[in-house]
Write an enzyme that holds these catalytic residues in place. Structure first.
Site, PDB file in Angstrom:
ATOM      1  N   SER A 159       0.858  -0.852   0.117  1.00 57.35           N
ATOM      2  CA  SER A 159       0.185   0.116  -0.550  1.00 57.35           C
ATOM      3  C   SER A 159       1.380   1.230   0.202  1.00 57.35           C
ATOM      4  O   SER A 159       2.568   1.236  -0.130  1.00 57.35           O
ATOM      5  CB  SER A 159      -0.726   0.150   1.127  1.00 57.35           C
ATOM      6  OG  SER A 159      -0.571  -0.307   2.735  1.00 57.35           O
ATOM      7  N   THR A 290      -8.301  10.408   0.757  1.00 59.53           N
ATOM      8  CA  THR A 290      -8.052  11.454  -0.023  1.00 59.53           C
ATOM      9  C   THR A 290      -9.538  12.419   0.850  1.00 59.53           C
ATOM     10  O   THR A 290     -10.321  14.131  -0.535  1.00 59.53           O
ATOM     11  CB  THR A 290      -8.137  11.308  -1.588  1.00 59.53           C
ATOM     12  OG1 THR A 290      -8.852  10.610  -1.699  1.00 59.53           O
ATOM     13  CG2 THR A 290      -6.525  10.788  -2.547  1.00 59.53           C
ATOM     14  N   ARG A 367       3.307  10.544   7.070  1.00 60.72           N
ATOM     15  CA  ARG A 367       1.875  11.634   8.101  1.00 60.72           C
ATOM     16  C   ARG A 367       1.514  12.036   9.333  1.00 60.72           C
ATOM     17  O   ARG A 367       1.114  10.605  10.291  1.00 60.72           O
ATOM     18  CB  ARG A 367       0.593  11.342   6.884  1.00 60.72           C
ATOM     19  CG  ARG A 367      -0.882  11.808   7.128  1.00 60.72           C
ATOM     20  CD  ARG A 367      -1.259  11.813   5.182  1.00 60.72           C
ATOM     21  NE  ARG A 367      -2.223  10.456   6.171  1.00 60.72           N
ATOM     22  CZ  ARG A 367      -2.045   9.573   4.997  1.00 60.72           C
ATOM     23  NH1 ARG A 367      -2.831   9.817   3.190  1.00 60.72           N
ATOM     24  NH2 ARG A 367      -3.297   8.629   5.009  1.00 60.72           N
TER      25      ARG A 367
HETATM   26  N1  LIG Z   1      -0.856   2.678 -14.386  1.00 62.12           N
HETATM   27  C1  LIG Z   1      -0.385   3.750 -14.290  1.00 62.12           C
HETATM   28  N2  LIG Z   1       0.533   5.144 -14.313  1.00 62.12           N
HETATM   29  C2  LIG Z   1       0.843   6.012 -14.022  1.00 62.12           C
HETATM   30  N3  LIG Z   1       0.358   6.415 -12.653  1.00 62.12           N
HETATM   31  C3  LIG Z   1      -0.180   5.699 -11.639  1.00 62.12           C
HETATM   32  C4  LIG Z   1      -0.504   4.543 -12.501  1.00 62.12           C
HETATM   33  N4  LIG Z   1      -0.914   3.727 -11.099  1.00 62.12           N
HETATM   34  C5  LIG Z   1      -0.981   4.351 -10.558  1.00 62.12           C
HETATM   35  N5  LIG Z   1      -0.359   5.326 -10.431  1.00 62.12           N
HETATM   36  C6  LIG Z   1      -0.225   6.629  -9.480  1.00 62.12           C
HETATM   37  O1  LIG Z   1       0.700   6.011  -8.675  1.00 62.12           O
HETATM   38  C7  LIG Z   1      -1.049   6.223  -7.709  1.00 62.12           C
HETATM   39  C8  LIG Z   1      -0.912   4.838  -6.649  1.00 62.12           C
HETATM   40  O2  LIG Z   1      -1.455   4.031  -7.297  1.00 62.12           O
HETATM   41  P1  LIG Z   1      -2.878   2.499  -6.705  1.00 62.12           P
HETATM   42  O3  LIG Z   1      -1.942   1.745  -7.229  1.00 62.12           O
HETATM   43  O4  LIG Z   1      -3.271   3.664  -6.037  1.00 62.12           O
HETATM   44  O5  LIG Z   1      -1.189   2.309  -5.290  1.00 62.12           O
HETATM   45  P2  LIG Z   1      -1.943   2.582  -3.412  1.00 62.12           P
HETATM   46  O6  LIG Z   1      -1.980   1.091  -3.605  1.00 62.12           O
HETATM   47  O7  LIG Z   1      -0.062   2.457  -2.916  1.00 62.12           O
HETATM   48  O8  LIG Z   1      -2.689   3.565  -3.270  1.00 62.12           O
HETATM   49  C9  LIG Z   1      -1.855   6.635  -8.251  1.00 62.12           C
HETATM   50  O9  LIG Z   1      -2.783   7.113  -7.348  1.00 62.12           O
HETATM   51  C10 LIG Z   1      -1.975   7.397  -9.427  1.00 62.12           C
HETATM   52  O10 LIG Z   1      -0.821   8.498  -8.724  1.00 62.12           O
END
Ligand SMILES: Nc1ncnc2c1ncn2[C@@H]1O[C@H](COP(=O)(O)OP(=O)(O)O)[C@@H](O)[C@H]1O
Ligand SMILES: [Mg+2]
Length: 395
Positions: A159, A290, A367
């Site tokens: 995460s 968020t 944070r």
């Molecule tokens: N395929 C992708 N291409 C570009 N940016 C990405 C992609 N996947 C995730 N991100 C960026 O990374 C952030 C975190 O990814 P996420 O999959 O939500 O993982 P986490 O579980 O750590 O929140 C997203 O909110 C986005 O800003």
């Protein structure tokens, strides 16, 4: 429905598995409703423990530890606030009659990027980035060839951006794969390889379910918009500045996924907008970081809604009252018993509120608090939140 008196016979009791800043706000909302609150985490003095009736410090990956405190407390609802929980124990507890919020299977699916993609993209056909699954550097190589460079790899379970590694070219694959799985939760060697999209903006569609007594309904909040300079949360705001058709698409994907996951409570559905593509990214089966902005922007926050749903109570609608923004307060270094400076300067800005989480120790980029600000426009609210957050120092 009847609510008793906390600490006395007949009280309604909620147990929080995970006692971070989101848990703290859930606990406060539960306290406001006259609920008995039990906070659990792997370390003592976690944020929600400061506002709970009782606390337990256990390893939530340990099934017998988890089951023994649940059986001792016999809560009316168990709210999972973090991902690092033994989900098989949750399933056993649910089978023996305990109410897991939203439900044990949803918690298990949402913590696993591979299972979640299977559900959203393959079963429900909701649009996502192009992706493949891999469990060796060789398989990552094959996936990168199909998907193209740059691509992003993420561990099956992790995460807050842990183990996200961008691959720009062929000869980075080996190291990138090793780096990614070294940040995985658990022993899995599996990763998801995703097309790296250029993000215009990101939305969180807070989607909630509650039992009307006549079946469960699914509803959404006005979208929260956010921008990340990296893979972690920095600031978010409402109202979102995207076109109506983007919101409509985002909401329809969110409702589809959340209805499939089922149960009751709030979910944070993450949506990426890239050019004219609107893509489902992932979903938290709980309030979303968020969504802290809803404490300043709406009549009813994501935390209040989650507590109501957990108790079997309705929230027919939520209203956006004012443009608002939230901005994180991060620590710069490792420290026990951190101190916060310049609150008097930050609170000189009209419309600004500060939430300090009370975490007993800090480390770089942890944070520690959040600034909430409202304004007559989103721009004004964002500006105030940024300014106030920059003034507050963690030492
Ligand atoms: N395929 C992708 N291409 C570009 N940016 C990405 C992609 N996947 C995730 N991100 C960026 O990374 C952030 C975190 O990814 P996420 O999959 O939500 O993982 P986490 O579980 O750590 O929140 C997203 O909110 C986005 O800003
Ligand atoms: Mg995310």
């Amino acid at each position: 429905m009847e609510i008793g008196t906390p600490l006395l016979e007949g009280s309604k009791k909620l147990m929080l598995l995970g006692s971070g800043e989101l848990g703290k706000e859930i606990a406060i909302e539960a306290q406001r409703m006259g609920i008995e609150v039990v906070a659990v985490d792997r370390y003592d003095m976690a944020p929600a423990m400061h506002v709970a009736h009782r606390k337990y410090v256990i390893d939530m990956m340990d099934p017998s530890a988890l089951k023994s405190i649940v059986k001792r407390e016999n809560p009316d609802g168990i709210i999972t606030e973090i991902e690092a929980i033994n989900t098989d124990a949750l399933i056993d507890l649910e089978d023996s009659g305990y109410k897991i919020i939203p439900n044990a299977q949803a918690v298990k699916i949402c913590m696993n990027r591979i299972e979640l993609r299977r559900l959203a993209a393959e079963k429900l056909k909701v649009p996502t980035t192009t992706y493949a699954f891999a469990e060796s550097a060789e398989e990552v190589r094959k996936a990168c060839r199909d998907i193209g460079f740059p691509c992003l790899i993420k561990p099956e379970m992790s995460s807050s951006g842990h183990g996200h590694v961008l691959i720009n070219k062929e000869d980075e694959i080996e190291d990138a794969y090793k780096e990614s799985i070294s940040h995985a939760r658990g022993k899995s060697k599996r990763v998801i390889v995703e097309e790296y999209v250029k993000i215009d903006t990101e939305l969180t569609i807070l989607t909630y379910r509650y039992n009307t007594g006549n079946g469960i309904v699914t509803k959404t909040f006005p979208p929260v918009e956010h921008q990340r300079p990296s893979y972690y949360y920095v600031e978010s705001w409402q109202p979102a500045t995207v076109q109506d058709d983007v919101v409509e698409k985002a909401k329809s994907y969110a409702i589809k996924v959340v209805e499939e996951l089922g149960g009751v409570g709030i979910f944070g559905v993450e949506i990426i907008k890239s050019g004219n593509r609107v893509l489902f990214s992932e979903v938290s089966p709980r309030p979303h970081d968020t969504g802290m902005v809803t404490m300043a922007s709406q009549d009813i926050s994501e935390f209040q809604v989650h507590v109501r749903s957990a108790l079997g109570l309705p929230t027919p609608e939520v209203r956006l009252l004012t443009p608002a923004a939230s901005h994180v307060i991060l620590a710069e270094r490792e420290e026990w018993n951190p101190k916060y400076l310049n609150l008097e300067k930050a609170l000189e800005i009209p419309g600004v509120q500060v939430r300090l989480f009370g975490k007993p120790y800090s480390y770089e980029k942890r944070r520690m608090g959040v600034v909430l600000a409202n304004g007559s426009t989103v721009e004004e609210a964002k500006e105030k939140a940024r300014k106030a957050a920059a003034l507050i120092l963690v030492e």
